[in-house]
Design an enzyme around this catalytic site. Sequence first.
Site, PDB file in Angstrom:
ATOM      1  CB  CYS A  82      -0.986  -0.033   1.159  1.00 23.76           C
ATOM      2  SG  CYS A  82      -2.303   1.192   0.982  1.00 23.76           S
ATOM      3  CG  HIS A 192      -4.241  -3.492   2.433  1.00 18.38           C
ATOM      4  ND1 HIS A 192      -3.360  -3.000   3.363  1.00 18.38           N
ATOM      5  CD2 HIS A 192      -4.772  -2.420   1.809  1.00 18.38           C
ATOM      6  CE1 HIS A 192      -3.357  -1.680   3.303  1.00 18.38           C
ATOM      7  NE2 HIS A 192      -4.207  -1.301   2.369  1.00 18.38           N
ATOM      8  CD  GLU A 194      -2.227  -6.033   5.069  1.00 11.47           C
ATOM      9  OE1 GLU A 194      -1.794  -6.449   3.984  1.00 11.47           O
ATOM     10  OE2 GLU A 194      -2.344  -4.817   5.340  1.00 11.47           O
TER      11      GLU A 194
END
Lengths: 214, 257
Positions: A82, A192, A194
Site C-alpha cells: 500500500c 492488502h 494481509e
Amino acid sequence: MSTVAVIDYGMGNLHSIVKALQHAAPEVDVICVSDAEAILQADRVVFPGVGAIRDCMQALNQSGLADVILQVAKSKPLLGICLGMQALLTDSAENNGTPCLAIIDGHVVHFPEALTDTDGNLLKIPHMGWNQVHQLHPHPLWENIPQDSRFYFVHSYYAQPNDAAVTAATTQYPDAFTCALAQANVFAVQFHPEKSQAVGLQLLKNFLHWDGHV
Amino acid sequence: MSLAKRIIPCLDVDNGRVVKGVKFVDIRDAGDPVEIARRYDREGADEITFLDITATHDNRDTIVHVVEQVASEVFIPLTVGGGIRTLDDIRRMLNAGADKVGINSAAVFNPGFVREAAERFGSQCIVVAIDAKKVSQLGEPSCWEIFTHGGRKPTGIDAIEWARKMVDYGAGEILLTSMDRDGTREGFDLPLTRAISEAVTVPVIASGGVGNLDHLADGVIEGKADAVLAASIFHFAEYTIEQAKQRMAARGIEVRL
C-alpha cells in the site's frame, strides 16, 4: 529459522500484517521493529503503510529508516504494501507533491475525478474493496495464485512507473493501473495481502520463501 | 472485470457476546463472535462489521479482545462501530486489528471529531454511520433527516447535506441505515440509498431492512450502493453469504465468488 522484519515507523496498526505473516508461514520468525540493525539482519523485510505520504516520509527521514530501506532494497527480498509501495517511487502527488525513496523510477498519482463505469455510474474514490489482479508475467510471488484473483484494495493514489517492465500486475478502475511492481529483489503491491483472505496469505507465504531472484 | 460489490455481515456484540439470536445449528457456541466471524469468513464475507452495544463503559474492553482474537485468524477487513467517541477509542480499535471504525452519534454532536479522526488516522479507516428517517409527507419531494438515539431523536439535519458534509470532513465511507426499514425485513429504503450514493464520492454501504436475497441485489442495482450490510438473514442461517453472492451474480452484479 528465517526471520522477516516488519518495519515499524509509527504509522499505525501492524497487528494484521504480523498475524497474517505468522499464519502464512508459522516456521518463520516475524519481528516488528524500528531498529536499523534488526532490520538489516533479517532475511526479509516487509514495508507496510497506511495514511498520508508526507507523514510517512517524514517519519522515515527523521528516524533514519529511509536509509535502511534503501540498503535493504539493494540486498534482500523487500515487500512494500500500500503506502509502502507508493513510498518506493520517485515522488507522489499527494500532499502537494512529496519526494519519496526513488527506489523505483516513477510517480504516484491520484485517480482522475468523476470516473464512471461503462453504465455511466460514478466510480467512488477511494477505490475500496475486492478487485481483480491481472498478472503480467510469471514471478515467484504469483505462485499458486490464480490469474485475475481478487485482492482487497483501499487507496486513492496509485503508482505510475516510468519503465513499464517493472509492472508485475494491473487492475482496472476503470482503466488499467499498476497494482504490483517487481524490480529485482523488490516486490510491491497496492492491495492488502494481509486482508485478502486465502490468496493474500498465499502471496505472503510466497514472499517468505522467496530468495529475491526472479 | 471490475470492482466487486461487497456483502458485509454485521454482528451486534454486548459484553463480548453476540446478541440478537444467532442460530447456527452447527456452531458450538452461538454467542461466540470469533466462531461466527470465522464462519462468515469461510462462506466468503467480504468484510465483517462489529457493532458494540455494550452499555457500560467499564465493559468496553471486551470488544477490544474480540477484535484482537478475530483479527488473529480472519484475514479480511474488520470494522468496529458503537461507542467510538475519542481519538483514543479509535487508536485502541486499530491497534487491536480493526481496519475501520464507525462513528455515529459522536459525529452528530461534534462533526469536528470526524475531521480530527481522518487527519490523524487517514480517511480510509473512518466510516461515518448515518441513521436517517423519511420526514417528507406523501406527495412532497422526498426528504430524510438524521436521527440519533436509535431513531428516537430528530436532529433537524438533512441526510443528504449531512452525508456530503461528512465526506468533506474526511469520511472515507458512509454506512447508511434507514431507521424506517431497520428490523422490518421489507428491504432497503432504495430512494434514500440512491440519493445518498449519488450525492457523495465515497463508497456507501446500505443497511436496514434486508429480509431476502433480492433485497441485497436491489440495494446495489436500484440503490446504487457499493456494499450491502445485513444481520439477521445471515445469523438465522436462512441464507448463507455464498447464496447471497450467487443471487447477486445471477442478477448481473459483480461479486467475489
